[in-house]
Structure formats: structure tokens, C-alpha cells
Design a protein around this motif. Structure first.
Motif, mmCIF file in Angstrom:
data_model
loop_
_atom_site.group_PDB
_atom_site.id
_atom_site.type_symbol
_atom_site.label_atom_id
_atom_site.label_comp_id
_atom_site.label_asym_id
_atom_site.label_seq_id
_atom_site.Cartn_x
_atom_site.Cartn_y
_atom_site.Cartn_z
ATOM 1 N N THR A 115 -8.429 -18.604 -18.124
ATOM 2 C CA THR A 115 -9.324 -19.113 -17.079
ATOM 3 C C THR A 115 -9.281 -20.636 -17.025
ATOM 4 O OG1 THR A 115 -10.793 -17.203 -17.347
ATOM 5 C CG2 THR A 115 -11.693 -19.125 -16.207
ATOM 6 N N PHE A 116 -9.309 -21.282 -18.170
ATOM 7 C CA PHE A 116 -9.226 -22.748 -18.197
ATOM 8 C C PHE A 116 -7.896 -23.225 -17.608
ATOM 9 C CE2 PHE A 116 -12.662 -22.752 -21.488
ATOM 10 C CZ PHE A 116 -13.505 -23.663 -20.858
ATOM 11 N N HIS A 117 -6.808 -22.496 -17.891
ATOM 12 C CA HIS A 117 -5.507 -22.831 -17.293
ATOM 13 C C HIS A 117 -5.583 -22.738 -15.772
ATOM 14 C CE1 HIS A 117 -2.446 -23.651 -20.309
ATOM 15 N NE2 HIS A 117 -2.972 -22.721 -21.094
ATOM 16 N N LEU A 118 -6.175 -21.649 -15.273
ATOM 17 C CA LEU A 118 -6.273 -21.441 -13.827
ATOM 18 C C LEU A 118 -7.163 -22.500 -13.166
ATOM 19 C CD1 LEU A 118 -6.649 -17.539 -13.693
ATOM 20 C CD2 LEU A 118 -4.589 -18.890 -13.258
ATOM 21 N N LEU A 119 -8.174 -22.968 -13.910
ATOM 22 C CA LEU A 119 -9.068 -24.000 -13.388
ATOM 23 C C LEU A 119 -8.440 -25.389 -13.450
ATOM 24 C CD1 LEU A 119 -12.455 -22.928 -15.073
ATOM 25 C CD2 LEU A 119 -11.801 -22.604 -12.675
ATOM 26 N N GLY A 120 -7.351 -25.502 -14.225
ATOM 27 C CA GLY A 120 -6.750 -26.817 -14.427
ATOM 28 C C GLY A 120 -7.620 -27.694 -15.295
ATOM 29 N N SER A 121 -8.395 -27.077 -16.177
ATOM 30 C CA SER A 121 -9.337 -27.802 -17.024
ATOM 31 C C SER A 121 -8.985 -27.607 -18.491
ATOM 32 C CB SER A 121 -10.760 -27.292 -16.755
ATOM 33 O OG SER A 121 -11.689 -27.885 -17.613
ATOM 34 N N SER A 122 -9.362 -28.569 -19.323
ATOM 35 C CA SER A 122 -9.133 -28.463 -20.764
ATOM 36 C C SER A 122 -10.149 -27.496 -21.381
ATOM 37 C CB SER A 122 -9.276 -29.829 -21.432
ATOM 38 O OG SER A 122 -8.322 -30.741 -20.922
ATOM 39 N N SER A 123 -9.701 -26.758 -22.388
ATOM 40 C CA SER A 123 -10.594 -25.825 -23.071
ATOM 41 C C SER A 123 -11.675 -26.586 -23.832
ATOM 42 C CB SER A 123 -9.803 -24.945 -24.045
ATOM 43 O OG SER A 123 -8.828 -24.193 -23.364
ATOM 44 N N ASP A 124 -12.884 -26.063 -23.799
ATOM 45 C CA ASP A 124 -14.008 -26.643 -24.527
ATOM 46 C C ASP A 124 -14.087 -25.981 -25.903
ATOM 47 O OD1 ASP A 124 -16.464 -27.349 -25.590
ATOM 48 O OD2 ASP A 124 -17.522 -27.236 -23.690
ATOM 49 N N LYS A 154 -6.865 -15.126 -2.982
ATOM 50 C CA LYS A 154 -7.447 -16.397 -3.400
ATOM 51 C C LYS A 154 -7.064 -17.518 -2.429
ATOM 52 C CE LYS A 154 -7.500 -17.251 -7.851
ATOM 53 N NZ LYS A 154 -7.030 -17.441 -9.243
ATOM 54 N N ASP A 155 -7.968 -18.469 -2.277
ATOM 55 C CA ASP A 155 -7.688 -19.629 -1.425
ATOM 56 C C ASP A 155 -6.684 -20.568 -2.087
ATOM 57 O OD1 ASP A 155 -9.435 -18.798 0.565
ATOM 58 O OD2 ASP A 155 -11.159 -19.750 -0.391
ATOM 59 N N GLU A 156 -6.802 -20.719 -3.406
ATOM 60 C CA GLU A 156 -5.884 -21.566 -4.163
ATOM 61 C C GLU A 156 -5.275 -20.760 -5.300
ATOM 62 O OE1 GLU A 156 -7.550 -25.244 -5.462
ATOM 63 O OE2 GLU A 156 -8.531 -25.655 -3.542
ATOM 64 N N ILE A 157 -3.957 -20.683 -5.301
ATOM 65 C CA ILE A 157 -3.255 -19.907 -6.326
ATOM 66 C C ILE A 157 -2.543 -20.866 -7.270
ATOM 67 C CG2 ILE A 157 -1.487 -18.157 -6.767
ATOM 68 C CD1 ILE A 157 -2.004 -17.050 -3.982
ATOM 69 N N HIS A 158 -2.785 -20.707 -8.549
ATOM 70 C CA HIS A 158 -2.116 -21.526 -9.568
ATOM 71 C C HIS A 158 -0.609 -21.337 -9.444
ATOM 72 C CE1 HIS A 158 -0.734 -22.711 -13.597
ATOM 73 N NE2 HIS A 158 -1.858 -23.399 -13.709
ATOM 74 N N GLN A 159 0.150 -22.406 -9.646
ATOM 75 C CA GLN A 159 1.590 -22.361 -9.390
ATOM 76 C C GLN A 159 2.333 -21.307 -10.221
ATOM 77 O OE1 GLN A 159 3.446 -26.053 -10.520
ATOM 78 N NE2 GLN A 159 2.355 -26.213 -12.461
ATOM 79 N N ASN A 160 1.815 -20.976 -11.404
ATOM 80 C CA ASN A 160 2.485 -19.977 -12.252
ATOM 81 C C ASN A 160 1.787 -18.619 -12.240
ATOM 82 O OD1 ASN A 160 4.378 -21.945 -13.220
ATOM 83 N ND2 ASN A 160 2.771 -22.745 -14.569
ATOM 84 N N GLU A 161 0.737 -18.509 -11.443
ATOM 85 C CA GLU A 161 -0.112 -17.327 -11.541
ATOM 86 C C GLU A 161 0.599 -16.046 -11.102
ATOM 87 O OE1 GLU A 161 -4.654 -15.944 -10.358
ATOM 88 O OE2 GLU A 161 -3.878 -17.892 -9.682
ATOM 89 N N ILE A 162 1.316 -16.091 -9.994
ATOM 90 C CA ILE A 162 1.946 -14.874 -9.480
ATOM 91 C C ILE A 162 3.007 -14.318 -10.433
ATOM 92 C CG2 ILE A 162 3.371 -13.926 -7.620
ATOM 93 C CD1 ILE A 162 1.816 -15.721 -5.687
ATOM 94 N N PRO A 163 3.995 -15.114 -10.879
ATOM 95 C CA PRO A 163 4.992 -14.544 -11.798
ATOM 96 C C PRO A 163 4.394 -14.084 -13.129
ATOM 97 C CG PRO A 163 5.286 -16.923 -11.589
ATOM 98 C CD PRO A 163 4.337 -16.503 -10.515
ATOM 99 N N LEU A 164 3.401 -14.823 -13.647
ATOM 100 C CA LEU A 164 2.826 -14.438 -14.935
ATOM 101 C C LEU A 164 1.940 -13.205 -14.809
ATOM 102 C CD1 LEU A 164 2.038 -17.879 -16.613
ATOM 103 C CD2 LEU A 164 4.107 -16.486 -16.674
ATOM 104 N N ARG A 165 1.263 -13.047 -13.669
ATOM 105 C CA ARG A 165 0.507 -11.802 -13.438
ATOM 106 C C ARG A 165 1.460 -10.622 -13.263
ATOM 107 N NH1 ARG A 165 -4.975 -12.004 -12.792
ATOM 108 N NH2 ARG A 165 -5.853 -14.035 -12.216
ATOM 109 N N LEU A 166 2.614 -10.878 -12.654
ATOM 110 C CA LEU A 166 3.596 -9.813 -12.475
ATOM 111 C C LEU A 166 4.121 -9.332 -13.829
ATOM 112 C CD1 LEU A 166 5.193 -8.103 -10.479
ATOM 113 C CD2 LEU A 166 6.915 -9.929 -10.390
#
Length: 274
Positions: free
Chosen positions: A29-38, A218-230
Motif C-alpha cells: 500500500t505504501f508503494h502504491l501511495l508513493g509514500s515511505s513506510s512508517d 482506478k483513476d491513477e494506476i501505479h506504473q508497476n501495478e498492472i504487471p505485478l498484479r498479473l
């Protein structure tokens, strides 16, 4: 060799593996948000999952888990108490929104095992409800809490991601329900009990397809999301069609629960090397 096996068994029996799986989902989720993990949030999720799962495993579902000795059980109990202390410490470092969300998720987790009234059923014993409670709580810990921690809005993309995460957890639970078919009370009305193993597997494959296709909503798709979900979807299909392997203790407890860890590792690897 015997020592290594004992350590590995404790890693599984004490719910450390499932805790790593949940924080891996939060990491995605943090990767998809483009945010650093807390670190504080990840620490809280890790230790609270250990406490919650050990309470359920060695409480309401103890009949499924063979404890080799009372001493071993006490070690797991002590580990759970220490984990509770760490969970409280990390929670105190987090903001008020996390506290409110955690309270709601905690109440749901508690009602899963403990009846609201002495004469009432717990949520687990309400026919067919168990799997959805677990999916909602996992999605809450691995999607809602990271979004709140990053102070992002609960928008359309959040809703899609939350539902996708619930679907993923439902899919991951199916191998456990197939394995536990011989132990689960028929009143639980798990999917394999209601549909049979073959139809439950088909349903699981259908859910995998929905899980993947929802990405395009989704309105915004992470650049690696589709291949990694596949890739993840292909692994999930392989798991569901491996019916004979599901009877193996380590296949379900280790390999199935390791799928979120594998998914997070894919995101990390792509980010670091591509």
C-alpha cells in the motif's frame, strides 16, 4: 537440524509469519501511495497481528492447532504478552485517526472470538460471516491504516484498493478453508462446505479475475501495478489448483501465507533495480 526445525515451527506457530504477511500488504500500500513506510505503524501492525492471531488460534480455534506441550504453549503465551506491550508502545506513537480506526478494527476482531452477550454467538459462529470479517480487518490494517498514516483522502482509488485487498484475503483464505474442511463445524458454512471444493476453487479463480480487472477502475494506476498484479494473480491461480498440496501443513501455513511477502518483494525489487 532439529534446532532449525524447532525455530521454524515457532515462527509459524507464534503467528510471526502471518504478521510478516500483513505488514507486507501494508508495504505494498505504501508503494502504491508513493509514500515511505512508517516504522511506528509497521511495528504496531506486526505486533498487534501476533497478539490477535494467537488469541484466536489458541482460544476459539485451538482444536485445529496441536500444541506439543504445555511448556511450548506457555512460551507462545509469553511471546504474545511481550508483543502486546510492543503493540501498545507503537500505537502511542501514532495519530488520533489511527487510534479510532484501530479501535473499530479491534472491536471487530474481538467480536470474532468473544460473544457480545453471554447468551449470544460470536461473529465467527454466524453462518458464512467469518471469512468476510477476516478480509475486512486485514484490508483495514493493510490499506486503511497506511492511507490514514500518510494523511491521504479516502477517495475512489482508496475504495477500489480496499475492495481489491478484501478480495485478495478472501482468495488466500480459501486454501485454509479447504484444508480445514474436516475440522470446521458445519454451522460455520464456509465456502467449501456450501459449494464443495471444486466450485469453491472456481469461485476463487473468478475472484482472482475480478481482483485483477478492478485495477483498471482506478483513476491513477501505479506504473508497476498492472504487471505485478498479473504475476500475483497467476501465483494465486496456481495455489488454488494445487488441491493435493493443501493437505500439507507447511504448504498452507508457510507458502500460502508467504504470497503477500512475495508480492511486496516484487514491488521492492522493481523499485530498487529498474
Amino acid at each position: 537440524m532439529r534446532t532449525l526445525k524447532a525455530i521454524f515451527d515457532f515462527y509459524l506457530d507464534a503467528s510471526i509469519h502471518v504478521a510478516v504477511a500483513v505488514i507486507s500488504m501494508a508495504g505494498v500500500t505504501f508503494h502504491l501511495l508513493g509514500s515511505s513506510s512508517d516504522v511506528n505503524l509497521m511495528g504496531f501492525i506486526f505486533f498487534s497481528v501476533i497478539v490477535c492471531y494467537n488469541f484466536i488460534k489458541y482460544g476459539v480455534e485451538a482444536y485445529k492447532y496441536l500444541i506439543v506441550s504445555n511448556a511450548y504453549h506457555k512460551i507462545i503465551q509469553l511471546f504474545s504478552f511481550v508483543s502486546f506491550a510492543f503493540a501498545v508502545y507503537f500505537l502511542l506513537q501514532l495519530n488520533r485517526d489511527i487510534w479510532i480506526a484501530t479501535t473499530i478494527l479491534g472491536v471487530l476482531s474481538a467480536l470474532y472470538a468473544v460473544p457480545l452477550l453471554p447468551s449470544a454467538n460470536n461473529l465467527r459462529n454466524l453462518a458464512g460471516l467469518k471469512i468476510y470479517i477476516v478480509a475486512f480487518v486485514w484490508a483495514g490494517f493493510s490499506v486503511l491504516l497506511p492511507v490514514l498514516d500518510a494523511k491521504m483522502t479516502l477517495d475512489w482509488d482508496f475504495a477500489v484498493t480496499f475492495i481489491q485487498r478484501m478480495l485478495l484475503v478472501l482468495i488466500l483464505i480459501l486454501p485454509f478453508e479447504i484444508r480445514d474442511l474436516q475440522w470446521d463445524d458445519k454451522s460455520l458454512r464456509t465456502l467449501p462446505q456450501v459449494l464443495g471444493i471444486k466450485n469453491a476453487t472456481r469461485l476463487g479463480i473468478g475472484l482472482i479475475l475480478i481482483f485483477f480487472l478492478m485495477t483498471f477502475l482506478k483513476d491513477e494506476i501505479h506504473q508497476n501495478e498492472i504487471p505485478l498484479r498479473l504475476i500475483l494473480s497467476a501465483v494465486l491461480v496456481f495455489i488454488l489448483i494445487s488441491k493435493k498440496r493443501m493437505q500439507s501443513k507447511y504448504f498452507v501455513m508457510f507458502w500460502v501465507e508467504a504470497i503477500p511477502i512475495f508480492w511486496f518483494s516484487l514491488f521492492w525489487f522493481v523499485k530498487e533495480f529498474f
